[in-house]
Motif scaffolding. Structure first.
Motif, PDB file in Angstrom:
ATOM      1  N   PRO A  76     -22.870  -9.755   7.429  1.00 45.92           N
ATOM      2  CA  PRO A  76     -22.229 -11.049   7.160  1.00 45.92           C
ATOM      3  C   PRO A  76     -20.715 -11.056   7.235  1.00 45.92           C
ATOM      4  CG  PRO A  76     -22.882 -10.021   5.110  1.00 45.92           C
ATOM      5  CD  PRO A  76     -23.393  -9.136   6.214  1.00 45.92           C
ATOM      6  N   GLY A  77     -20.092  -9.888   7.441  1.00 49.57           N
ATOM      7  CA  GLY A  77     -18.643  -9.823   7.482  1.00 49.57           C
ATOM      8  C   GLY A  77     -18.043  -9.721   6.082  1.00 49.57           C
ATOM      9  N   PRO A  78     -16.740  -9.502   5.997  1.00 48.45           N
ATOM     10  CA  PRO A  78     -16.076  -9.366   4.687  1.00 48.45           C
ATOM     11  C   PRO A  78     -15.954 -10.725   4.002  1.00 48.45           C
ATOM     12  CG  PRO A  78     -14.449  -9.284   6.439  1.00 48.45           C
ATOM     13  CD  PRO A  78     -15.786  -9.345   7.116  1.00 48.45           C
ATOM     14  N   MET A  79     -16.618 -10.869   2.874  1.00 54.24           N
ATOM     15  CA  MET A  79     -16.656 -12.163   2.187  1.00 54.24           C
ATOM     16  C   MET A  79     -15.932 -12.101   0.840  1.00 54.24           C
ATOM     17  SD  MET A  79     -20.581 -13.350   2.954  1.00 54.24           S
ATOM     18  CE  MET A  79     -21.279 -11.820   2.307  1.00 54.24           C
ATOM     19  N   ASP A  80     -15.496 -13.240   0.394  1.00 54.04           N
ATOM     20  CA  ASP A  80     -14.786 -13.349  -0.876  1.00 54.04           C
ATOM     21  C   ASP A  80     -15.798 -13.421  -2.018  1.00 54.04           C
ATOM     22  OD1 ASP A  80     -12.851 -13.622  -2.754  1.00 54.04           O
ATOM     23  OD2 ASP A  80     -12.225 -15.646  -2.181  1.00 54.04           O
ATOM     24  N   THR A  81     -16.255 -12.250  -2.470  1.00 57.05           N
ATOM     25  CA  THR A  81     -17.287 -12.144  -3.493  1.00 57.05           C
ATOM     26  C   THR A  81     -16.860 -11.160  -4.583  1.00 57.05           C
ATOM     27  OG1 THR A  81     -18.377 -10.329  -2.319  1.00 57.05           O
ATOM     28  CG2 THR A  81     -19.106 -12.571  -1.782  1.00 57.05           C
ATOM     29  N   ASP A  82     -17.676 -11.052  -5.619  1.00 58.38           N
ATOM     30  CA  ASP A  82     -17.406 -10.068  -6.672  1.00 58.38           C
ATOM     31  C   ASP A  82     -17.416  -8.649  -6.116  1.00 58.38           C
ATOM     32  OD1 ASP A  82     -17.278 -12.122  -8.489  1.00 58.38           O
ATOM     33  OD2 ASP A  82     -19.256 -11.770  -9.364  1.00 58.38           O
ATOM     34  N   MET A  83     -18.299  -8.387  -5.143  1.00 59.89           N
ATOM     35  CA  MET A  83     -18.346  -7.055  -4.541  1.00 59.89           C
ATOM     36  C   MET A  83     -17.042  -6.739  -3.807  1.00 59.89           C
ATOM     37  SD  MET A  83     -21.169  -5.414  -1.913  1.00 59.89           S
ATOM     38  CE  MET A  83     -22.521  -5.527  -3.110  1.00 59.89           C
ATOM     39  N   GLN A  84     -16.483  -7.739  -3.159  1.00 54.44           N
ATOM     40  CA  GLN A  84     -15.209  -7.539  -2.460  1.00 54.44           C
ATOM     41  C   GLN A  84     -14.091  -7.277  -3.466  1.00 54.44           C
ATOM     42  OE1 GLN A  84     -12.401  -6.974   0.257  1.00 54.44           O
ATOM     43  NE2 GLN A  84     -14.535  -7.327   0.833  1.00 54.44           N
TER      44      GLN A  84
END
Length: 274
Positions: free
Chosen positions: A211-219
């Motif tokens: 899904p590509g680099p996303m703005d999430t808690d994991m990021q």
């Protein structure tokens, strides 16, 4: 604020995912949550959206947000708060899926999204305890295989039934990231598992989607905890320059792939390939 409804440019409005049983793991937040909200608009009446995650409270909050869509579309939403790293969690999810699916279900769609980053504050030579590694692989590798096997056994091939399995993958399945040994190993293993599945079960549509680099808690965890300084800086720069994708953006491309249904089964596709 960006809507979770897919734009007309992303998917033709005349297409849908059928009268489906759609299972989304890791559905309580981030990418899984966004996918659930987007997919709900594309299911025919009497479809079932089965949401699986460890947090019961967050699943219930998602279920509340889905109410307007569900009432309009005539869907059933079931929440399964469980730990997929345990056999009991797999068994419960498969049982609820079998109990919930309509008799005229024509599409079983399983999205294996549940995953964790693991301890990225250390390098590979620090992982001396096999129990620690096994615990990570249990949730991130073993559970995905066991759940997929259970669902496909519960819904065997029959005329008129489509079966689709999606593995939410990563560039880390293909490229080594220093200090991310657990995550890279887990994603690489999952990719190969689903490639094998595609060879063994030619009637099942299998997709490895990065899904590509996303703005999430994991990021956010990657930015704050990665032991490799260059990697840590790279993610921080992407965040500060607004180059991280939204979950909605990435999810829209995945759903377009599922609607078009033209990908070679077992293929690995990245957001930036499309």
């Amino acid at each position: 604020m960006q809507s979770d409804r897919i734009s007309d440019m992303a998917t033709p409005s005349s297409r849908d995912l059928g009268r489906a049983l759609c299972i989304v793991t890791g559905a309580s937040k981030g990418y899984g949550r966004s996918l659930a909200l987007q997919i709900a608009h594309l299911l025919l009446p009497r479809s079932v959206l089965l949401l699986v995650a460890r947090s019961a409270d967050m699943l219930q909050a998602l279920q509340v947000d889905l109410v307007p869509i569900v009432e309009q579309a005539g869907l059933l939403v079931r929440c399964v708060p469980t730990d997929l790293g345990l056999k009991a969690g797999i068994d419960t999810t498969v049982r609820v899926a079998k109990e919930s699916a309509a008799a005229d279900t024509d599409h079983v769609l399983l999205i294996n999204n549940a995953a964790s980053l693991g301890d990225v504050s250390r390098f590979a030579i620090s992982f001396c305890d096999p129990a620690e590694v096994d615990a990570y692989l249990s949730l991130n590798v073993s559970s995905a295989l066991s759940l997929t096997a259970g669902v496909l056994q519960a819904f065997p091939q029959r005329p008129g039934l489509r079966r689709t399995v999606v593995n939410i993958s990563s560039l880390c399945a293909l490229e080594p990231f220093p200090s991310w040994v657990l995550y890279c190993a887990g994603k690489a293993a999952r990719n190969m598992m689903f490639r094998v599945l595609a060879k063994e079960e030619p009637d099942v549509r299998v997709l490895n989607y990065s899904p590509g680099p996303m703005d999430t808690d994991m990021q956010a965890q990657a930015q704050s905890c990665s032991a490799d300084p260059a990697l840590k800086q790279s993610f921080s720069i992407m965040h500060s320059q607004g180059k991280l994708l939204s979950c909605h953006e990435s999810g829209a491309k995945l759903i377009r792939l599922l609607l078009e249904d033209e990908f070679p089964s077992g293929v690995h596709l990245d957001y930036y390939d499309l």
